[in-house]
Write an enzyme that holds these catalytic residues in place. Sequence first.
Site, PDB file in Angstrom:
ATOM      1  N   ARG A  61       0.262  17.392 -14.054  1.00 26.80           N
ATOM      2  CA  ARG A  61      -0.918  17.241 -13.205  1.00 26.80           C
ATOM      3  C   ARG A  61      -0.727  16.270 -12.049  1.00 26.80           C
ATOM      4  NH1 ARG A  61      -2.433  18.877 -17.622  1.00 26.80           N
ATOM      5  NH2 ARG A  61      -0.895  17.399 -18.313  1.00 26.80           N
ATOM      6  N   THR A  62      -0.248  15.082 -12.384  1.00 30.09           N
ATOM      7  CA  THR A  62      -0.258  14.027 -11.359  1.00 30.09           C
ATOM      8  C   THR A  62       0.682  14.387 -10.210  1.00 30.09           C
ATOM      9  OG1 THR A  62      -0.755  12.449 -13.102  1.00 30.09           O
ATOM     10  CG2 THR A  62      -0.075  11.531 -10.997  1.00 30.09           C
ATOM     11  N   LYS A  90      22.556   5.930 -11.982  1.00 30.12           N
ATOM     12  CA  LYS A  90      23.838   5.249 -11.720  1.00 30.12           C
ATOM     13  C   LYS A  90      23.648   3.736 -11.726  1.00 30.12           C
ATOM     14  CE  LYS A  90      25.278   8.880  -8.496  1.00 30.12           C
ATOM     15  NZ  LYS A  90      25.492   9.151  -7.069  1.00 30.12           N
ATOM     16  N   ARG A 111       5.987   7.219 -10.353  1.00 32.16           N
ATOM     17  CA  ARG A 111       5.666   7.075 -11.775  1.00 32.16           C
ATOM     18  C   ARG A 111       6.909   6.512 -12.451  1.00 32.16           C
ATOM     19  NH1 ARG A 111       2.817  11.427 -15.677  1.00 32.16           N
ATOM     20  NH2 ARG A 111       1.047  10.461 -14.637  1.00 32.16           N
ATOM     21  N   HIS A 139      -3.013   3.464 -14.368  1.00 26.50           N
ATOM     22  CA  HIS A 139      -2.899   4.777 -13.740  1.00 26.50           C
ATOM     23  C   HIS A 139      -4.133   4.927 -12.847  1.00 26.50           C
ATOM     24  CE1 HIS A 139      -2.050   8.867 -12.980  1.00 26.50           C
ATOM     25  NE2 HIS A 139      -1.855   9.329 -14.204  1.00 26.50           N
TER      26      HIS A 139
HETATM   27  C1  NCD Z   1      -1.807  10.805 -18.505  1.00 27.61           C
HETATM   28  C2  NCD Z   1      -0.648   9.877 -18.244  1.00 27.61           C
HETATM   29  O1  NCD Z   1       0.413  10.293 -17.795  1.00 27.61           O
HETATM   30  O2  NCD Z   1      -0.838   8.688 -18.499  1.00 27.61           O
HETATM   31  N1  NCD Z   1      -1.658  12.062 -17.925  1.00 27.61           N
HETATM   32  C3  NCD Z   1      -2.045  12.252 -16.616  1.00 27.61           C
HETATM   33  O3  NCD Z   1      -1.499  11.674 -15.718  1.00 27.61           O
HETATM   34  N2  NCD Z   1      -3.089  13.047 -16.393  1.00 27.61           N
HETATM   35  C4  NCD Z   1      -2.247  10.853 -19.914  1.00 27.61           C
HETATM   36  C5  NCD Z   1      -1.235  11.149 -20.978  1.00 27.61           C
HETATM   37  O4  NCD Z   1      -0.068  11.427 -20.711  1.00 27.61           O
HETATM   38  O5  NCD Z   1      -1.639  11.105 -22.126  1.00 27.61           O
END
Ligand code: NCD
Length: 473
Positions: A61-62, A90, A111, A139
């Site tokens: 999703r993100t 590396k 991320r 997040h």
């Molecule tokens: C979440 C995350 O990555 O923290 N997912 C997301 O970004 N929608 C929640 C999860 O992974 O449980």
Amino acid sequence: MRRDLITLDDLTETEIQALFGLAEDFLQRMTSPDHPHRIRGRDPIAQDFVLATLFYEASTRTRFSFEAAMLRLGGEVLSSADPKTTSASKGETMADTVRVVENYADLIVIRHPWEGAVRVAAEYTDVPVINAGDGGHEHPTQTLCDLFTLQREKGTLKNLNVLLWGDLKNGRTVHSLVYGLARFGARIIPMPADGLGLPDHVIHRLSRDYDCIPIDKKDMGDTRVLDELPVDVVYVTPEKPHQRSLFTDVGEVEDKHLRTRLPSNALAKIDACYVTRLQKERMSGNEAGGEYPMVDAKFLKGRRYKESSVMHPLPRVSELGYDLDDDRRAVYFKQAAYGVPIRMALIAAILKLKQGILAEEPPHRLHPVYRERTLPCPNPQCVTCQESEQRYLWPRFWIVPVANSVLLRCTFCEHEITPALVGTASSKTVHANTSRLESLPTDLVFFAHEESARQAGYRFESTPSGGKYSSSK
Ligand code: NCD
């Protein structure tokens, strides 16, 4: 000035609402009546811009919604979804990676599994950086989607009862969300899985930074209502928050706690259940294993849940029943769809393609920063504890005075430590960290142990409040 989004407190409430307004505008203009949550077509205001997504952890999703958002704005995307294909494999540091990628992109979305890693990235580049999840820390863009969903469903965020379900200890979406709920005056009702409650540093920040205080079951008014709701504590932001001050102490928080009572029917209905999955990837072997609760149609049968929106950041595993998918209360797929207009709004605002959404300067930070290299961050997941990054990065803390000591909060991962000793560099003396500071000398120093103070050439001096060393937490 450049604006980043690393934690939710990089945005003011006014800016969050302005972002929601812009996201709403995209939704109105770029969806069809058949699919009113699904952005289609393009509004090519970012056609001269490139977004880089650097994902060192799994995502669907993100990353896709960030990339879809940039494409819908007419921009281009450089995408790295597999850490094995980047130079990090590396041994390249975060600082070097972003100083390279900034030459190719106008905005970087990251991320990473280390807490605070995205803050480090932002400090080493001159292009804006957005945190798409840093380990178990925060997040913030998921929280924007969550608050936007809630506000659209309920018309307001104020005084909503939001039940948080599942792994509240390791779930970064929850850590950002509770700050957002507190700031907009919603009530937070934690229902953690066994042993997976909110971390202490998050609870401390709720009360110290956002005036959101815990009300125990015994102070909740009509206990009959509560007997059916198995919670021990509800976090509440009082109507009129007191002025935030550097020297607000726990005493004051406790005082407010005693004076705040919930109206007797305050919890008669739950406005939203925010369900989260067990964050297995963040657990040590001895944490995992207990039974994990499930939200399904049976659970939501009670009167209290009649109008509850069921939310989930997704992905779900087994904590959310498929029998809810056709229920009118289920909003989790809509919540995921809002990822696109929300991230379009954020990209447009950060790239300054839309004016008047973000202020020129980021919000002011309340606490002064401690930069001396006298003690480490206590959180092994913190970016400052990673060997590769220690070649150029040192721990750094916010100085937070509390009732009868000073605590240090890591500026990267926000874990806290109460150092045993405090003193000043000019006097070369330290004393036990057991009294309230009335002012903050600019040359404060802290040590975790007597040994490290002595090695650094400091002398111990006892104070009227006692000269005993206290051990660090
Ligand atoms: C979440 C995350 O990555 O923290 N997912 C997301 O970004 N929608 C929640 C999860 O992974 O449980």
